[in-house]
Design a protein around this motif. Structure first.
Motif, PDB file in Angstrom:
ATOM      1  N   SER A 184       1.031  -1.563   0.026  1.00  0.00           N
ATOM      2  CA  SER A 184       0.090   0.059   0.146  1.00  0.00           C
ATOM      3  C   SER A 184       0.527   1.372   0.158  1.00  0.00           C
ATOM      4  CB  SER A 184      -0.653   0.180   1.121  1.00  0.00           C
ATOM      5  OG  SER A 184      -0.081  -0.332   2.569  1.00  0.00           O
ATOM      6  N   THR A 185       2.320   1.595   0.896  1.00  0.00           N
ATOM      7  CA  THR A 185       2.982   2.180   1.022  1.00  0.00           C
ATOM      8  C   THR A 185       3.759   2.812  -0.250  1.00  0.00           C
ATOM      9  OG1 THR A 185       4.324   0.970   1.920  1.00  0.00           O
ATOM     10  CG2 THR A 185       3.435   2.653   3.374  1.00  0.00           C
ATOM     11  N   ILE A 186       4.049   0.900  -1.135  1.00  0.00           N
ATOM     12  CA  ILE A 186       4.713   1.296  -2.498  1.00  0.00           C
ATOM     13  C   ILE A 186       4.075   2.301  -3.169  1.00  0.00           C
ATOM     14  CG2 ILE A 186       5.542   0.358  -3.828  1.00  0.00           C
ATOM     15  CD1 ILE A 186       6.694  -2.342  -2.028  1.00  0.00           C
ATOM     16  N   ALA A 187       2.158   1.668  -3.841  1.00  0.00           N
ATOM     17  CA  ALA A 187       1.943   1.917  -4.297  1.00  0.00           C
ATOM     18  C   ALA A 187       1.608   3.265  -4.369  1.00  0.00           C
ATOM     19  CB  ALA A 187       0.476   1.847  -4.599  1.00  0.00           C
ATOM     20  N   TRP A 188       1.586   4.635  -3.119  1.00  0.00           N
ATOM     21  CA  TRP A 188       1.795   5.961  -3.292  1.00  0.00           C
ATOM     22  C   TRP A 188       2.869   6.396  -3.800  1.00  0.00           C
ATOM     23  CZ3 TRP A 188      -2.488   9.008  -2.581  1.00  0.00           C
ATOM     24  CH2 TRP A 188      -3.405   8.381  -1.624  1.00  0.00           C
ATOM     25  N   THR A 189       3.683   5.670  -3.690  1.00  0.00           N
ATOM     26  CA  THR A 189       5.506   6.815  -4.023  1.00  0.00           C
ATOM     27  C   THR A 189       6.651   5.786  -4.953  1.00  0.00           C
ATOM     28  OG1 THR A 189       7.019   8.026  -3.379  1.00  0.00           O
ATOM     29  CG2 THR A 189       6.528   6.139  -2.132  1.00  0.00           C
ATOM     30  N   GLY A 190       6.216   5.084  -4.937  1.00  0.00           N
ATOM     31  CA  GLY A 190       6.842   3.637  -5.636  1.00  0.00           C
ATOM     32  C   GLY A 190       8.127   2.998  -5.186  1.00  0.00           C
ATOM     33  N   ILE A 193      14.261  -5.420  -1.252  1.00  0.00           N
ATOM     34  CA  ILE A 193      14.474  -6.186  -1.270  1.00  0.00           C
ATOM     35  C   ILE A 193      13.059  -6.372  -2.664  1.00  0.00           C
ATOM     36  CG2 ILE A 193      13.282  -8.835  -1.609  1.00  0.00           C
ATOM     37  CD1 ILE A 193      16.342  -8.046  -1.551  1.00  0.00           C
ATOM     38  N   ILE A 194      11.652  -5.704  -2.291  1.00  0.00           N
ATOM     39  CA  ILE A 194      10.563  -6.079  -2.594  1.00  0.00           C
ATOM     40  C   ILE A 194      10.729  -5.176  -4.377  1.00  0.00           C
ATOM     41  CG2 ILE A 194       8.019  -4.692  -2.700  1.00  0.00           C
ATOM     42  CD1 ILE A 194       8.798  -6.369   1.241  1.00  0.00           C
ATOM     43  N   VAL A 195      10.824  -3.789  -4.185  1.00  0.00           N
ATOM     44  CA  VAL A 195      10.752  -2.326  -4.839  1.00  0.00           C
ATOM     45  C   VAL A 195      11.677  -3.679  -6.016  1.00  0.00           C
ATOM     46  CG1 VAL A 195       9.555  -1.281  -3.375  1.00  0.00           C
ATOM     47  CG2 VAL A 195      11.752  -1.241  -3.338  1.00  0.00           C
ATOM     48  N   THR A 196      12.533  -4.178  -5.459  1.00  0.00           N
ATOM     49  CA  THR A 196      14.037  -4.622  -6.326  1.00  0.00           C
ATOM     50  C   THR A 196      13.735  -5.307  -7.768  1.00  0.00           C
ATOM     51  OG1 THR A 196      15.610  -2.963  -4.951  1.00  0.00           O
ATOM     52  CG2 THR A 196      16.232  -4.789  -7.498  1.00  0.00           C
ATOM     53  N   VAL A 197      13.188  -6.564  -7.002  1.00  0.00           N
ATOM     54  CA  VAL A 197      12.727  -7.504  -7.275  1.00  0.00           C
ATOM     55  C   VAL A 197      11.697  -7.642  -7.896  1.00  0.00           C
ATOM     56  CG1 VAL A 197      12.124  -9.882  -6.480  1.00  0.00           C
ATOM     57  CG2 VAL A 197      13.712  -9.442  -6.143  1.00  0.00           C
ATOM     58  N   TYR A 198      11.213  -6.913  -7.881  1.00  0.00           N
ATOM     59  CA  TYR A 198       9.098  -6.518  -8.493  1.00  0.00           C
ATOM     60  C   TYR A 198       8.610  -4.807  -9.081  1.00  0.00           C
ATOM     61  CZ  TYR A 198       8.611 -10.429  -6.868  1.00  0.00           C
ATOM     62  OH  TYR A 198       8.732 -12.572  -6.175  1.00  0.00           O
ATOM     63  N   PRO A 199       8.269  -5.246 -10.411  1.00  0.00           N
ATOM     64  CA  PRO A 199       7.974  -3.630 -10.778  1.00  0.00           C
ATOM     65  C   PRO A 199       7.142  -3.393  -9.553  1.00  0.00           C
ATOM     66  CG  PRO A 199       8.305  -5.259 -12.874  1.00  0.00           C
ATOM     67  CD  PRO A 199       7.959  -5.924 -11.031  1.00  0.00           C
ATOM     68  N   TRP A 200       6.786  -2.201  -9.074  1.00  0.00           N
ATOM     69  CA  TRP A 200       6.376  -1.626  -8.484  1.00  0.00           C
ATOM     70  C   TRP A 200       4.838  -1.384  -8.877  1.00  0.00           C
ATOM     71  CZ3 TRP A 200       3.336   2.641  -9.028  1.00  0.00           C
ATOM     72  CH2 TRP A 200       2.779   3.353  -9.762  1.00  0.00           C
ATOM     73  N   ASN A 201       4.548  -1.553  -9.270  1.00  0.00           N
ATOM     74  CA  ASN A 201       2.984  -0.824  -9.809  1.00  0.00           C
ATOM     75  C   ASN A 201       2.635  -2.121 -10.617  1.00  0.00           C
ATOM     76  OD1 ASN A 201       4.491  -1.693 -11.889  1.00  0.00           O
ATOM     77  ND2 ASN A 201       4.255   0.094 -13.937  1.00  0.00           N
ATOM     78  N   PRO A 218      20.542 -12.542 -14.051  1.00  0.00           N
ATOM     79  CA  PRO A 218      19.344 -10.968 -12.251  1.00  0.00           C
ATOM     80  C   PRO A 218      18.816 -10.785 -12.800  1.00  0.00           C
ATOM     81  CG  PRO A 218      22.103 -11.945 -13.040  1.00  0.00           C
ATOM     82  CD  PRO A 218      21.242 -13.137 -14.254  1.00  0.00           C
ATOM     83  N   VAL A 219      17.931 -10.354 -11.671  1.00  0.00           N
ATOM     84  CA  VAL A 219      16.735  -9.791 -12.233  1.00  0.00           C
ATOM     85  C   VAL A 219      17.953  -8.074 -12.413  1.00  0.00           C
ATOM     86  CG1 VAL A 219      15.301  -7.930 -10.902  1.00  0.00           C
ATOM     87  CG2 VAL A 219      15.230 -10.792 -11.306  1.00  0.00           C
ATOM     88  N   GLY A 220      19.023  -7.683 -11.289  1.00  0.00           N
ATOM     89  CA  GLY A 220      19.599  -6.444 -11.441  1.00  0.00           C
ATOM     90  C   GLY A 220      18.468  -5.221 -10.722  1.00  0.00           C
ATOM     91  N   LEU A 221      19.159  -4.398 -10.476  1.00  0.00           N
ATOM     92  CA  LEU A 221      18.375  -2.890 -10.049  1.00  0.00           C
ATOM     93  C   LEU A 221      17.531  -2.330 -10.683  1.00  0.00           C
ATOM     94  CD1 LEU A 221      21.648  -2.249  -8.098  1.00  0.00           C
ATOM     95  CD2 LEU A 221      20.083  -3.425  -6.972  1.00  0.00           C
ATOM     96  N   SER A 222      17.037  -2.947 -11.927  1.00  0.00           N
ATOM     97  CA  SER A 222      17.053  -1.249 -12.606  1.00  0.00           C
ATOM     98  C   SER A 222      15.172  -1.344 -12.259  1.00  0.00           C
ATOM     99  CB  SER A 222      16.503  -2.496 -14.380  1.00  0.00           C
ATOM    100  OG  SER A 222      15.912  -3.153 -13.797  1.00  0.00           O
ATOM    101  N   ASN A 223      14.273  -1.812 -11.740  1.00  0.00           N
ATOM    102  CA  ASN A 223      13.308  -1.790 -11.230  1.00  0.00           C
ATOM    103  C   ASN A 223      12.972  -0.875  -9.829  1.00  0.00           C
ATOM    104  OD1 ASN A 223      11.637  -3.598 -12.626  1.00  0.00           O
ATOM    105  ND2 ASN A 223      12.037  -5.000 -11.387  1.00  0.00           N
ATOM    106  N   LEU A 224      14.476  -0.102  -9.484  1.00  0.00           N
ATOM    107  CA  LEU A 224      13.704   1.073  -8.324  1.00  0.00           C
ATOM    108  C   LEU A 224      13.824   2.221  -9.115  1.00  0.00           C
ATOM    109  CD1 LEU A 224      17.065   0.259  -6.796  1.00  0.00           C
ATOM    110  CD2 LEU A 224      15.260   0.276  -6.019  1.00  0.00           C
ATOM    111  N   TRP A 225      14.293   2.428 -11.379  1.00  0.00           N
ATOM    112  CA  TRP A 225      14.306   3.835 -11.479  1.00  0.00           C
ATOM    113  C   TRP A 225      13.249   3.025 -12.612  1.00  0.00           C
ATOM    114  CZ3 TRP A 225      18.891   1.609 -10.710  1.00  0.00           C
ATOM    115  CH2 TRP A 225      19.314   0.831 -11.735  1.00  0.00           C
ATOM    116  N   ASN A 228       9.739   1.882 -15.103  1.00  0.00           N
ATOM    117  CA  ASN A 228       8.167   2.301 -14.723  1.00  0.00           C
ATOM    118  C   ASN A 228       7.916   3.109 -13.936  1.00  0.00           C
ATOM    119  OD1 ASN A 228       7.597  -0.504 -15.781  1.00  0.00           O
ATOM    120  ND2 ASN A 228       9.262  -1.201 -13.452  1.00  0.00           N
ATOM    121  N   GLY A 229       7.902   4.541 -14.466  1.00  0.00           N
ATOM    122  CA  GLY A 229       7.609   5.700 -13.811  1.00  0.00           C
ATOM    123  C   GLY A 229       8.563   6.681 -13.254  1.00  0.00           C
TER     124      GLY A 229
END
Length: 291
Positions: free
Chosen positions: A33-39, A251-259, A179-186, A188-189
């Protein structure tokens, strides 16, 4: 300082009471829920809130070291500000924990339906109330020991989740060796996906998630050698909470796209399932009940 309280709580129990009171259902099921607010910038929100919590706890630690009284911050407000401030602090704290306690007792019945769908929710609620009452009435040492082991369960789960997450991110564990890498941090928006408005909305929720760390102060009146044990607990617990919260959210916001997190249910379940733990849902459900 009351002479009637038995000082049977040890340093390890005090630290686990604070960790157990702070790290709960909100992290296991409510992180999305907090991730949905601000990614991904929710990481910054947890760090910023953690800095404030650190200074607050240092101040509380200084006061408790000087006056190791079970009244803690309510007594300090009474003695150093005004009796009205002490009354408001104590009554609001009691109201908070009554509401939280009752909501989580009700939640236990809901979570047990994972295994027994036809079980009336009031039955496990009554059982939990009776068990907790007996644990509190027996002795503070028993309460501290129960808190220690129940808190250990969820802390171990978080640590395993962090280790599994790093395996996914850097070694492709459960992802075909890629490897998933760190790209999900920046991606998807961007890092601040909903701008600073979303960030500040999430920040208010994040601050609330740290509620419980102040329980260190309440334990002072029933702790062996409070000057030594409270000092040790204050110095250790804030950093541990930051590691568990920030580490798990990273881990959560790096492994999976926030959206995509809103479609996953619990990110913990999804992470364990990704590395091949097929009974992840049952494990996390058990951990949430203990939480």
């Amino acid at each position: 300082m009351s002479s009637n309280l038995k000082r049977d709580l040890t340093a390890r129990q005090v630290q686990m009471i604070a960790l157990g009171g702070t790290i709960g259902v909100g992290l296991f099921l409510g992180a999305s829920s907090t991730i949905a607010w601000t990614g991904p910038s929710v990481l910054l929100a947890y760090m910023l809130a953690g800095v404030f919590i650190f200074f607050i706890m240092r101040a509380l630690g200084e006061m408790v070291y000087t006056h190791p009284h079970s009244g803690s911050y309510a007594k300090f407000a009474n003695d150093y500000i005004h009796p009205a401030a002490g009354f408001l602090t104590a009554s609001s704290n009691i109201f908070n924990w009554v509401v939280v306690g009752m909501s989580e007792v009700i939640a236990v019945g809901t979570y047990l339906r994972f295994w027994w769908p036809e079980l009336p929710t009031w039955i496990p609620g009554i059982v939990v109330i009776i068990l907790l009452t007996l644990a509190n009435l027996a002795s503070v040492k028993m309460f501290g020991e129960l808190e220690f082991w129940f808190a250990s369960i969820k802390i171990l789960t978080i640590l395993l989740m962090i280790v599994a997450g790093f395996g996914i991110i850097f070694f492709g564990l459960g992802n075909g060796g890629n490897p998933v890498g760190l790209s999900n941090l920046w991606a998807n928006g961007g890092f601040f996906t909903n701008g600073f408005t979303g960030f500040f909305f999430a920040l208010s929720i994040v601050f609330a998630s740290y509620i419980g760390v102040e329980l260190i102060g309440v334990t002072a009146g029933e702790t062996k050698d409070p000057e030594k044990n409270i000092t040790k607990a204050i110095n250790g617990v804030v950093w541990r909470i930051l590691i568990f919260y920030v580490g798990a959210i990273f881990i959560i916001v790096t492994v999976y796209p926030w959206n995509e997190l809103s479609d996953l249910g619990s990110p913990f379940v999804a992470t364990f399932a990704k590395v091949g733990v097929t009974i992840a849902a049952g494990i996390i459900n058990f951990v949430v009940i203990t939480a």
